[in-house]
Structures are given as structure tokens and as C-alpha cells.
Design a protein around this motif. Structure first.
Motif, PDB file in Angstrom:
ATOM      1  N   LEU A 149       0.862  -1.182   0.000  1.00  0.00           N
ATOM      2  CA  LEU A 149       0.000   0.000   0.000  1.00  0.00           C
ATOM      3  C   LEU A 149       0.896   1.228   0.000  1.00  0.00           C
ATOM      4  O   LEU A 149       1.861   1.299   0.762  1.00  0.00           O
ATOM      5  N   TYR A 150       0.585   2.184  -0.869  1.00  0.00           N
ATOM      6  CA  TYR A 150       1.368   3.419  -0.892  1.00  0.00           C
ATOM      7  C   TYR A 150       0.441   4.605  -1.109  1.00  0.00           C
ATOM      8  O   TYR A 150      -0.677   4.480  -1.605  1.00  0.00           O
ATOM      9  N   SER A 151       0.933   5.764  -0.700  1.00  0.00           N
ATOM     10  CA  SER A 151       0.166   6.998  -0.845  1.00  0.00           C
ATOM     11  C   SER A 151       1.150   8.134  -1.059  1.00  0.00           C
ATOM     12  O   SER A 151       2.098   8.302  -0.274  1.00  0.00           O
ATOM     13  N   VAL A 152       0.946   8.891  -2.122  1.00  0.00           N
ATOM     14  CA  VAL A 152       1.863   9.970  -2.487  1.00  0.00           C
ATOM     15  C   VAL A 152       1.138  11.312  -2.417  1.00  0.00           C
ATOM     16  O   VAL A 152       0.211  11.567  -3.186  1.00  0.00           O
ATOM     17  N   GLU A 153       1.557  12.124  -1.475  1.00  0.00           N
ATOM     18  CA  GLU A 153       1.037  13.481  -1.300  1.00  0.00           C
ATOM     19  C   GLU A 153      -0.495  13.534  -1.270  1.00  0.00           C
ATOM     20  O   GLU A 153      -1.122  14.329  -1.973  1.00  0.00           O
ATOM     21  N   ALA A 154      -1.052  12.683  -0.440  1.00  0.00           N
ATOM     22  CA  ALA A 154      -2.499  12.683  -0.204  1.00  0.00           C
ATOM     23  C   ALA A 154      -2.816  12.754   1.283  1.00  0.00           C
ATOM     24  O   ALA A 154      -3.891  13.227   1.661  1.00  0.00           O
ATOM     25  N   ALA A 155      -1.889  12.323   2.134  1.00  0.00           N
ATOM     26  CA  ALA A 155      -2.167  12.221   3.571  1.00  0.00           C
ATOM     27  C   ALA A 155      -2.461  13.570   4.209  1.00  0.00           C
ATOM     28  O   ALA A 155      -3.115  13.637   5.256  1.00  0.00           O
ATOM     29  N   GLN A 156      -2.003  14.671   3.582  1.00  0.00           N
ATOM     30  CA  GLN A 156      -2.301  15.992   4.133  1.00  0.00           C
ATOM     31  C   GLN A 156      -3.793  16.334   4.007  1.00  0.00           C
ATOM     32  O   GLN A 156      -4.257  17.289   4.627  1.00  0.00           O
ATOM     33  N   HIS A 157      -4.511  15.550   3.214  1.00  0.00           N
ATOM     34  CA  HIS A 157      -5.958  15.747   3.079  1.00  0.00           C
ATOM     35  C   HIS A 157      -6.763  14.831   4.005  1.00  0.00           C
ATOM     36  O   HIS A 157      -7.969  15.037   4.168  1.00  0.00           O
ATOM     37  N   PHE A 158      -6.137  13.792   4.554  1.00  0.00           N
ATOM     38  CA  PHE A 158      -6.872  12.846   5.391  1.00  0.00           C
ATOM     39  C   PHE A 158      -7.311  13.544   6.678  1.00  0.00           C
ATOM     40  O   PHE A 158      -6.520  14.229   7.330  1.00  0.00           O
ATOM     41  N   ARG A 159      -8.548  13.333   7.067  1.00  0.00           N
ATOM     42  CA  ARG A 159      -9.057  13.986   8.283  1.00  0.00           C
ATOM     43  C   ARG A 159      -8.749  13.192   9.541  1.00  0.00           C
ATOM     44  O   ARG A 159      -8.749  13.753  10.631  1.00  0.00           O
ATOM     45  N   ASP A 160      -8.494  11.904   9.441  1.00  0.00           N
ATOM     46  CA  ASP A 160      -8.299  11.060  10.621  1.00  0.00           C
ATOM     47  C   ASP A 160      -7.154  10.083  10.341  1.00  0.00           C
ATOM     48  O   ASP A 160      -7.356   9.038   9.726  1.00  0.00           O
ATOM     49  N   LEU A 161      -5.950  10.432  10.799  1.00  0.00           N
ATOM     50  CA  LEU A 161      -4.793   9.563  10.542  1.00  0.00           C
ATOM     51  C   LEU A 161      -4.907   8.235  11.275  1.00  0.00           C
ATOM     52  O   LEU A 161      -4.413   7.213  10.797  1.00  0.00           O
ATOM     53  N   GLY A 162      -5.566   8.237  12.431  1.00  0.00           N
ATOM     54  CA  GLY A 162      -5.753   6.983  13.151  1.00  0.00           C
ATOM     55  C   GLY A 162      -6.599   6.003  12.361  1.00  0.00           C
ATOM     56  O   GLY A 162      -6.264   4.812  12.258  1.00  0.00           O
ATOM     57  N   ALA A 163      -7.689   6.492  11.781  1.00  0.00           N
ATOM     58  CA  ALA A 163      -8.551   5.627  10.973  1.00  0.00           C
ATOM     59  C   ALA A 163      -7.818   5.147   9.725  1.00  0.00           C
ATOM     60  O   ALA A 163      -7.946   3.984   9.328  1.00  0.00           O
ATOM     61  N   PHE A 164      -7.059   6.037   9.099  1.00  0.00           N
ATOM     62  CA  PHE A 164      -6.266   5.624   7.936  1.00  0.00           C
ATOM     63  C   PHE A 164      -5.290   4.523   8.316  1.00  0.00           C
ATOM     64  O   PHE A 164      -5.157   3.519   7.604  1.00  0.00           O
ATOM     65  N   ALA A 165      -4.583   4.687   9.428  1.00  0.00           N
ATOM     66  CA  ALA A 165      -3.596   3.690   9.846  1.00  0.00           C
ATOM     67  C   ALA A 165      -4.256   2.335  10.103  1.00  0.00           C
ATOM     68  O   ALA A 165      -3.732   1.281   9.699  1.00  0.00           O
ATOM     69  N   ARG A 166      -5.413   2.336  10.752  1.00  0.00           N
ATOM     70  CA  ARG A 166      -6.119   1.074  11.019  1.00  0.00           C
ATOM     71  C   ARG A 166      -6.564   0.404   9.722  1.00  0.00           C
ATOM     72  O   ARG A 166      -6.458  -0.826   9.577  1.00  0.00           O
ATOM     73  N   GLU A 167      -7.046   1.198   8.777  1.00  0.00           N
ATOM     74  CA  GLU A 167      -7.465   0.633   7.500  1.00  0.00           C
ATOM     75  C   GLU A 167      -6.276   0.114   6.701  1.00  0.00           C
ATOM     76  O   GLU A 167      -6.348  -0.944   6.071  1.00  0.00           O
ATOM     77  N   ALA A 168      -5.172   0.848   6.724  1.00  0.00           N
ATOM     78  CA  ALA A 168      -3.964   0.384   6.022  1.00  0.00           C
ATOM     79  C   ALA A 168      -3.497  -0.947   6.593  1.00  0.00           C
ATOM     80  O   ALA A 168      -3.163  -1.882   5.849  1.00  0.00           O
ATOM     81  N   ALA A 169      -3.481  -1.045   7.918  1.00  0.00           N
ATOM     82  CA  ALA A 169      -3.056  -2.289   8.559  1.00  0.00           C
ATOM     83  C   ALA A 169      -4.014  -3.432   8.258  1.00  0.00           C
ATOM     84  O   ALA A 169      -3.609  -4.606   8.209  1.00  0.00           O
ATOM     85  N   ARG A 170      -5.267  -3.115   8.036  1.00  0.00           N
ATOM     86  CA  ARG A 170      -6.272  -4.153   7.767  1.00  0.00           C
ATOM     87  C   ARG A 170      -6.171  -4.690   6.345  1.00  0.00           C
ATOM     88  O   ARG A 170      -6.215  -5.906   6.127  1.00  0.00           O
ATOM     89  N   VAL A 171      -6.039  -3.806   5.363  1.00  0.00           N
ATOM     90  CA  VAL A 171      -6.122  -4.253   3.967  1.00  0.00           C
ATOM     91  C   VAL A 171      -4.799  -4.796   3.438  1.00  0.00           C
ATOM     92  O   VAL A 171      -4.770  -5.426   2.374  1.00  0.00           O
ATOM     93  N   VAL A 172      -3.703  -4.572   4.167  1.00  0.00           N
ATOM     94  CA  VAL A 172      -2.410  -5.134   3.766  1.00  0.00           C
ATOM     95  C   VAL A 172      -2.229  -6.485   4.453  1.00  0.00           C
ATOM     96  O   VAL A 172      -2.509  -6.633   5.643  1.00  0.00           O
ATOM     97  N   ARG A 173      -1.772  -7.459   3.710  1.00  0.00           N
ATOM     98  CA  ARG A 173      -1.597  -8.814   4.260  1.00  0.00           C
ATOM     99  C   ARG A 173      -0.444  -8.856   5.262  1.00  0.00           C
ATOM    100  O   ARG A 173       0.445  -7.994   5.245  1.00  0.00           O
ATOM    101  N   PRO A 174      -0.413  -9.868   6.136  1.00  0.00           N
ATOM    102  CA  PRO A 174       0.752 -10.054   7.002  1.00  0.00           C
ATOM    103  C   PRO A 174       2.025 -10.174   6.154  1.00  0.00           C
ATOM    104  O   PRO A 174       2.053 -10.892   5.155  1.00  0.00           O
ATOM    105  N   GLY A 175       3.041  -9.446   6.556  1.00  0.00           N
ATOM    106  CA  GLY A 175       4.272  -9.401   5.772  1.00  0.00           C
ATOM    107  C   GLY A 175       4.268  -8.310   4.723  1.00  0.00           C
ATOM    108  O   GLY A 175       5.275  -8.084   4.040  1.00  0.00           O
ATOM    109  N   GLY A 176       3.136  -7.620   4.570  1.00  0.00           N
ATOM    110  CA  GLY A 176       3.022  -6.552   3.584  1.00  0.00           C
ATOM    111  C   GLY A 176       3.649  -5.253   4.064  1.00  0.00           C
ATOM    112  O   GLY A 176       4.011  -5.106   5.232  1.00  0.00           O
ATOM    113  N   ARG A 177       3.757  -4.310   3.157  1.00  0.00           N
ATOM    114  CA  ARG A 177       4.467  -3.064   3.439  1.00  0.00           C
ATOM    115  C   ARG A 177       3.621  -1.862   3.056  1.00  0.00           C
ATOM    116  O   ARG A 177       2.859  -1.904   2.084  1.00  0.00           O
TER     117      ARG A 177
END
Length: 279
Positions: A149-177
Motif C-alpha cells: 500500500l502506498y500513498s503519495v502526497e495525499a495524507a495531508q488531506h486525510f481527516r483522521d490519521l488513526g482511521a487511515f492507519a487502522r485501514e492500512a493495517a487491515r487491507v495489507v496482508r501479514p508481511g506486507g508493506r
């Protein structure tokens, strides 16, 4: 193909709605080549007049910097969060050997433009590329759907970094980056956000959010990701961005204050990497 989802009906902040809808930020002279980022200017001679090709090269180089941090990539499945016009998705497919890339964006008009801009690539490799509507805080994908999972110059628009982090951890498989590149306040100084609103109209208007890099890294850690590393790349971003702006904006005008904020220590640009543990 473009996928929509009920999960994608996340409210779009008004400033984001305007900038990437009717305003079509990506069509302005500040950007080019279908990319919408400040650029990674390492190796580009800033002492001579810059060309549009230099600008496009800088934006592509930022994607290459991020995609290189995802290695190995051959044969894997990737998600770009905040894909915009999908130019970065094309780089990922054509240069990094991903088996499949999904570009996700919250803005339906951006997704329409992405489909048009990548019509040829979609026709040639229909099984390897798709675009989907979704919010960084609520992604319309199952657990472990992606290897990278990657994101380029979009995180400054995210309203909730905690929710983004939880979703990133969820949709990436174990061992993913996970790799995120964007601009952040470099510390926890509570006066920084107000100063950014004074210096930069995008923060004053609400288009950009004054997130801190400690908030992002702690959010990723709390979501269960490990091997978290934040690296400043500001020296390869801000001088080149300001040099490009100098051909369109006079000294003292607000866009030139990005470099000023960097020199003050109020804002910097970071690449943040993290991994989902295997156990």
C-alpha cells in the motif's frame, strides 16, 4: 474499470471537493503530466531555467522514490490511496512489475479523469488495473487484499490519521508493506498549526490538514504495524518546488511560503515506511 462502493460515500471536505472537482488542480500550470505532487528534485539542476519536462520528471521521480521503497514488487498486488489521475498507478505497473494495481480516490471526478487518462493502459491490461472510489479512513476492500500500500502526497488531506492507519493495517496482508509520502509538521509543537495557517492558504482554507509526523508514526504503531521509519526528504522537495513556483509567483506570495515554512522548521516532507507483522 472503475469500482464504486457504498463504503465510498464518505463525506468529502468542501475544500477538497472544490480543488479536485470544479477547480481541477491537476490541470493547472503548477502540475503536469497527469501528476499532482510537489516533486522530488534530486539530480535536477536548479541553477538553470526549469522546463515543463523537468517538472514532470520531478513528479515521476517522487513516485519512483516511493515505489522503490516498496521493493520487492514483482508479481504483487498494490493499492494507491489517493491516486488522483492514476499517473502513479501507470508507473507502478509499467516500471515495477506489479501483477495488479488498484487506484483508490475519494473524489468521483478524479476517478473519471483517471479512467480517461489511462484508457489505453486499461484496454491493454484490463486484468492488471482498476480504479475504485473510497476514503482513506474507510476502504472498500477485504482484509489482507494487498501486498503493498502506498500513498503519495495525499495524507495531508486525510481527516483522521488513526482511521487511515487502522485501514492500512487491515487491507495489507501479514508481511506486507506500507509507504506514505507527504508533508507534515515535524514535531509536537502546538504553535505550528497556527503558523501554517498564517503562512499557507491551503492550511487556512482547510484543503490541507496540519498533521504532525509523530501523530502518523504513533497511529501506525497503534494499528499494529512495525518497523516504522520516518525519513525527511525535504531537501529534495522544497528548494525545487520553490524554484518552479518562482516562474509563476512573486517572492512573498503565499505559495512561496512552503520553503519559508521548511526553513523555519514548521513543515517538512517525509517518507514513512511500515510493515504488517507476519505473526
Amino acid at each position: 474499470m472503475t469500482q464504486d462502493s457504498g463504503a465510498a460515500q464518505h463525506p468529502i471536505p468542501p475544500a477538497v471537493q472544490e480543488a479536485y472537482g470544479p477547480g481541477d488542480l491537476s490541470s493547472t500550470a503548477l502540475f503536469g503530466g497527469g501528476y499532482t505532487n510537489f516533486g522530488y528534485w534530486h539530480g535536477i539542476d536548479l541553477g538553470r531555467p526549469l522546463t515543463e519536462q523537468d517538472r514532470i520528471s520531478s513528479q515521476r521521480a517522487l513516485y519512483r522514490h516511493v515505489l522503490g521503497a516498496l521493493a520487492p514488487t514483482d508479481g504483487l498486488r498494490a493499492l494507491e490511496v489517493g491516486c488522483g489521475l492514476g499517473a502513479g498507478c501507470a508507473v507502478a505497473l509499467e516500471e515495477y512489475g506489479f501483477a495488479h494495481v488498484t487506484g483508490m480516490d475519494i473524489h468521483p471526478q478524479q476517478l473519471e479523469r483517471a479512467g480517461q487518462a489511462n484508457a489505453g493502459l486499461l484496454a491493454r491490461t484490463p486484468a492488471r488495473l482498476r480504479f475504485a472510489r473510497g476514503a482513506a479512513e474507510k476502504m472498500p476492500f477485504g482484509e489482507g487484499s494487498f501486498d503493498r500500500l502506498y500513498s503519495v502526497e495525499a495524507a495531508q488531506h486525510f481527516r483522521d490519521l488513526g482511521a487511515f492507519a487502522r485501514e492500512a493495517a487491515r487491507v495489507v496482508r501479514p508481511g506486507g508493506r506500507v509507504v506514505v509520502a507527504s508533508f507534515f509538521i515535524p514535531d509536537t509543537d502546538e504553535t505550528r498549526a497556527g503558523r501554517l495557517a498564517e503562512l499557507l492558504d491551503t492550511f487556512a482554507s482547510g484543503l490541507d490538514v496540519a498533521h504532525t509526523i509523530p501523530l502518523l508514526t504513533s497511529s501506525l504503531e497503534q494499528a499494529g504495524l512495525t518497523s516504522i521509519r520516518a525519513t525527511s526528504i525535504g531537501s529534495s522537495v522544497w528548494p525545487g518546488w520553490d524554484r518552479w513556483l518562482s516562474g509563476m509567483w512573486a517572492p512573498g506570495t503565499w505559495p512561496r511560503n512552503f520553503l519559508r515554512a521548511y526553513h523555519e522548521g514548521t513543515l517538512d516532507y517525509f517518507t514513512v515506511t511500515a510493515e504488517r507483522p507476519t505473526a
